[in-house]
Design an enzyme around this catalytic site. Structure first.
Site, mmCIF file in Angstrom:
data_model
loop_
_atom_site.group_PDB
_atom_site.id
_atom_site.type_symbol
_atom_site.label_atom_id
_atom_site.label_comp_id
_atom_site.label_asym_id
_atom_site.label_seq_id
_atom_site.Cartn_x
_atom_site.Cartn_y
_atom_site.Cartn_z
ATOM 1 N N GLU A 105 0.824 -1.208 0.000
ATOM 2 C CA GLU A 105 0.000 0.000 0.000
ATOM 3 C C GLU A 105 0.859 1.258 0.000
ATOM 4 O O GLU A 105 1.934 1.277 0.589
ATOM 5 C CB GLU A 105 -0.866 0.038 1.267
ATOM 6 C CG GLU A 105 -1.819 -1.110 1.366
ATOM 7 C CD GLU A 105 -2.508 -1.182 2.727
ATOM 8 O OE1 GLU A 105 -3.254 -2.132 2.937
ATOM 9 O OE2 GLU A 105 -2.289 -0.282 3.564
ATOM 10 N N CYS A 137 -0.907 -4.609 15.005
ATOM 11 C CA CYS A 137 -0.693 -4.059 13.656
ATOM 12 C C CYS A 137 -1.069 -5.070 12.573
ATOM 13 O O CYS A 137 -0.666 -6.235 12.635
ATOM 14 C CB CYS A 137 0.771 -3.643 13.514
ATOM 15 S SG CYS A 137 1.215 -3.072 11.870
ATOM 16 N N GLY A 175 5.846 -2.882 6.579
ATOM 17 C CA GLY A 175 7.233 -3.344 6.656
ATOM 18 C C GLY A 175 8.076 -2.614 7.682
ATOM 19 O O GLY A 175 7.705 -1.550 8.185
ATOM 20 N N GLU A 176 9.208 -3.215 7.995
ATOM 21 C CA GLU A 176 10.182 -2.623 8.918
ATOM 22 C C GLU A 176 11.397 -2.200 8.073
ATOM 23 O O GLU A 176 12.166 -3.051 7.611
ATOM 24 C CB GLU A 176 10.562 -3.666 9.984
ATOM 25 C CG GLU A 176 11.798 -3.344 10.794
ATOM 26 C CD GLU A 176 11.807 -1.948 11.428
ATOM 27 O OE1 GLU A 176 10.784 -1.522 11.984
ATOM 28 O OE2 GLU A 176 12.848 -1.280 11.330
ATOM 29 N N SER A 228 9.555 3.710 16.918
ATOM 30 C CA SER A 228 8.285 3.301 17.520
ATOM 31 C C SER A 228 8.569 2.717 18.893
ATOM 32 O O SER A 228 9.128 1.630 19.011
ATOM 33 C CB SER A 228 7.616 2.236 16.640
ATOM 34 O OG SER A 228 7.194 2.822 15.432
ATOM 35 N N ASN A 304 -5.837 2.977 15.542
ATOM 36 C CA ASN A 304 -6.915 2.804 14.585
ATOM 37 C C ASN A 304 -7.250 1.304 14.595
ATOM 38 O O ASN A 304 -6.481 0.505 14.056
ATOM 39 C CB ASN A 304 -6.373 3.246 13.223
ATOM 40 C CG ASN A 304 -7.462 3.445 12.229
ATOM 41 O OD1 ASN A 304 -8.627 3.221 12.513
ATOM 42 N ND2 ASN A 304 -7.081 3.841 11.035
ATOM 43 N N CYS A 347 -2.007 0.870 8.417
ATOM 44 C CA CYS A 347 -1.092 0.112 7.571
ATOM 45 C C CYS A 347 -1.558 -1.317 7.418
ATOM 46 O O CYS A 347 -1.831 -1.992 8.402
ATOM 47 C CB CYS A 347 0.291 0.033 8.194
ATOM 48 S SG CYS A 347 0.791 1.478 9.062
#
Ligand code: SAH
Length: 354
Positions: A105, A137, A175-176, A228, A304, A347
């Site tokens: 995305e 997540c 992704g990281e 984060s 969210n 995400c």
């Protein structure tokens, strides 16, 4: 918007940008000269042209030859959701993807400001899935499938720019980034140097592996860092950020300090506020103690909710109280309310649903 993406086996022009000698060879094979490779590059990267037909500075032979063999982009848009406020989320299929799970995305978020020149923020992905597996997540739910190639990261910028001027970008999609650092850095160098986005306008968000951050700082990379954190308590962080299990928060903060020392750019700490989990007074108090004396910003992100993940949106008054508590204790704190697309915004949610 652009010509069709690659068939299996075709190499896209965007990929050739990362293999300059190969690009030159292919230009020469079609009767072109070295400077034609430079023109191709400038047309796409500097001028945003995504159709060979518009590259009138090139001969028809070169244009047609490239159009047949090298589509400009290798990713294709498979769906698009536009929210009332103009925020647009693209779901992209990657080249050669047989599986519908091979999607990522990209989100184009227009500025709040009325001034038409303000430009948008682009949120980009670096991996298909994620190995960090934070339990709140959506991105990690299906595990990691693969890293994106540098050109696949760059293409998100090219497609995003075609939707409207970009003034900033955040590498906060799926992704990281520190698990795909080499490709992320290669793409961002092009975004910085050739698309002209300032290093202070690009933010890369990571869960903060200390060794990787220290190594990355040595590259003088063209971006700012966001880490984060999500909690000031070690045991809770082991749960909320499983890939960081056993790495003390103190080590993460020390790596953040070193980042600032080496790059001269302050770190932002991100903190997803999960209702009833990490949004208490004790969390705010301890967080402020741990960050005390550091030059940094705390970016609070009200969660969210993702269906089935068991975490709740925080109450508005708790978000405010958390922020005020940090500010009273001398920190710089901001709240990032998610824009538009409320139902599917976070995400990885679009990808999970498709
Ligand atoms: N892997 C990186 C970058 C991707 S996510 C990282 O963890 O930093 C960018 C931020 O969005 C992270 O802080 C992540 O925890 C947060 N996030 C993920 N899912 C979310 C959700 N549903 N609501 C709000 N924030 C979310």
């Amino acid at each position: 918007m652009s010509e069709p993406a690659t068939d299996q086996g075709q190499i896209s022009l965007s990929e050739l940008f990362f293999q300059p000698e190969e690009l030159q060879k292919r230009v020469e094979a079609l009767g072109g000269r070295a400077f034609h490779a430079r023109i191709l590059r400038e047309q796409v990267l500097k001028n945003g042209v995504l159709n060979y037909a518009d590259m009138t500075a090139l001969s028809a032979r070169l244009r047609d030859g490239f159009a047949q063999e090298h589509p400009i982009l290798s990713c294709t848009e498979i769906s698009r959701i536009v929210a009332e406020d103009g925020t647009t989320k693209l779901l992209l299929r990657l080249p050669g993807a047989a599986d519908k799970e091979d999607t990522v995305e990209t989100v184009h978020i227009p500025s709040h400001r009325r001034d038409a020149d303000a430009g948008a923020t682009l949120c980009v992905s670096t991996q298909v899935g994620c190995a960090v597996a934070c339990p709140f997540c959506a991105s990690g739910r299906l595990g990691l499938r693969r890293n994106l190639e540098a050109h696949e990261i760059l293409e998100q910028y090219l497609m995003g720019r075609a939707m409207g001027k970009l003034s900033r970008s955040v590498v906060m999609g799926i992704g990281e980034p520190m698990h795909n650092y080499k490709n992320t850095l290669a793409a961002l160098r092009v975004v910085h140097e050739e698309l002209g986005m300032g290093a202070r306008k690009i933010t890369v968000s990571s869960v903060g592996f200390p060794d990787r951050l220290r190594a990355a700082a040595q590259d003088k990379p063209p971006f700012q860092l966001a880490i984060s954190l999500h909690t000031p308590f070690d045991e809770e962080r082991d749960e909320l950020v499983p890939a960081m299990k056993g790495i003390p928060i103190e080590d993460v903060l020390a790596a953040g300090d070193d980042w600032f020392g080496v790059t001269g750019r302050e770190v932002t700490y991100e903190y997803v506020l999960l209702g009833g989990t990490n949004d208490t007074h004790a969390h705010a108090h301890t967080l402020a103690q741990r960050l005390h004396g550091r030059r940094c910003t705390v970016n609070l992100i009200p969660y969210n909710p993702v269906a089935g993940m068991g975490y709740a949106r925080p109450r508005g008054e708790d978000v405010e109280a958390f922020k005020e508590s940090l500010i009273e204790q001398g920190l710089v704190a901001t709240v990032r309310w998610s824009r538009g697309l409320e139902q599917d915004a976070a995400c990885g949610q679009l990808r999970l649903r498709s």
